[in-house]
Scaffold this active site. Sequence first.
Site, PDB file in Angstrom:
ATOM      1  N   SER A   1      40.714  39.273  43.655  1.00 29.66           N
ATOM      2  CA  SER A   1      41.606  38.232  44.163  1.00 29.66           C
ATOM      3  C   SER A   1      42.478  38.801  45.274  1.00 29.66           C
ATOM      4  O   SER A   1      42.707  40.011  45.333  1.00 29.66           O
ATOM      5  CB  SER A   1      42.509  37.697  43.044  1.00 29.66           C
ATOM      6  N   HIS A   2      42.954  37.945  46.161  1.00 27.16           N
ATOM      7  CA  HIS A   2      43.920  38.375  47.168  1.00 27.16           C
ATOM      8  C   HIS A   2      45.208  38.854  46.504  1.00 27.16           C
ATOM      9  O   HIS A   2      45.930  39.663  47.060  1.00 27.16           O
ATOM     10  CB  HIS A   2      44.256  37.215  48.111  1.00 27.16           C
ATOM     11  N   SER A   3      45.495  38.301  45.330  1.00 29.36           N
ATOM     12  CA  SER A   3      46.722  38.659  44.629  1.00 29.36           C
ATOM     13  C   SER A   3      46.405  39.612  43.481  1.00 29.36           C
ATOM     14  O   SER A   3      45.635  39.276  42.581  1.00 29.36           O
ATOM     15  CB  SER A   3      47.380  37.391  44.083  1.00 29.36           C
TER      16      SER A   3
END
Lengths: 204, 128
Positions: free
Chosen positions: B10-12
Site C-alpha cells: 500500500s502507499h500507506s
Amino acid sequence: MSLDRVARERLVQALAASVIEHADELTSLDQAIGDGDHGLNMKRGFEAVLAALPGLADKSLPEMLKAIGMTLVMKVGGASGPLVGTFFMELGKALPERPGRADLVAATEKAIEAVKARGRSEAGQKTLLDVLVPVHAVLAGGGDAKAIAAEAVQAADRTTPMQALRGRASFLGERSVGHMDPGSRSASLLIGAAVETLEFEVNP
Amino acid sequence: MSNVGIVIVSHSPKIAEGAADMVRQMVGDVVPLAWSGGDVDGGLGTNVAGILEAIETAWSPAGVAILVDLGGAETNSEMAVEMLPEDRRARVLVCNAPVVEGAVIAATESSGGSSLAAVKRSAEEFYA
C-alpha cells in the site's frame, strides 16, 4: 555520436538539474490532478543519480543509462520510478556505445514500447507517452535538436486538454481536463536537457 | 510451510500493516505474510526495494500473491517481480483485487493449501 567521460558527466548533470530545478512546478502540477508527489519523487531519484557521479560517468554510455534507470526504479517510487526507469534501462540495453542517429531512433522506439508495456498504456491517455511518442516521430523524421526540443515542449502542452485514462489522475475523470500532465512535463524537461547537452557535444 | 505467501503493498505503511494484522488474525501463522508501504523516505508511496524484501520474507515454494492498492503500487510490484531471479518470477502474481478484502480472502484460500492460481482467483472474485 561519441560521448567522452566529461560529456557523459555533463549529460547526467543536465538531466538531473532539469528535474531538480523544476521540482516545485512538477509538484504543483501533480497536486492539481494526482497525489502531489511527482516533483519530490523525481527529485529524490535524480539526486540519487547525481550521488552516483563521478563513478557513473566512468561507465560506457549504455551501461551508464542502465545504471541511471536502475537508480530511478529503486529511488523514485510512485508509478514514475518504474516508467522513467524502464525508459533509461531499455535505452541502455538497445544503444551501442557510439550510436548514430538510426541507432538512437531504434533504441528510443524500443524504450518507448517498454514504457507502454510497463504502464499498459498508449499515447492519448495523458501520460508521459504523449511526449515520448510525438518526440520520437520528430527524431525519426530527421528533425534537428531545435525541432525535437520544441516538440517536447508542445507535446507536454497538448496534454492539458486531455482527459486522463491512466494513473491517479484517471480517478478524476473529466476534472483532469485543463491541467498539464506532470509526467509529460518531466519527460519534456528531460528531453530538453538531453537535446541541449548532446547538441553542444556535436556542435560545441 | 508450503502455503502460498501473501504480500500486501500500500502507499500507506499504516494500511499495509493494518491489513496484514487483519490477515494474521484470520489465518494465524500458517500463511507466510509480509507487507511493504511507503516510499524510501517513509512518506506515502511505494518502493521496489521494499516490495522485493517483502516477497523474500513471504517467500514460499508454492508462490506469492501480491495485493496492491493504487496504480504506483501495482507498477512497482510488477517491476519488483521482473527483478526477481528467473526461477521465482513465474511464481509471484499481482492480484487485481481490493487490497484489504483481497488479502484476507487470498490468505484464507492459501491457508487451506490452495494453489497460487486458486488464491489469485479467489481474491479477484471481488471484482468479478
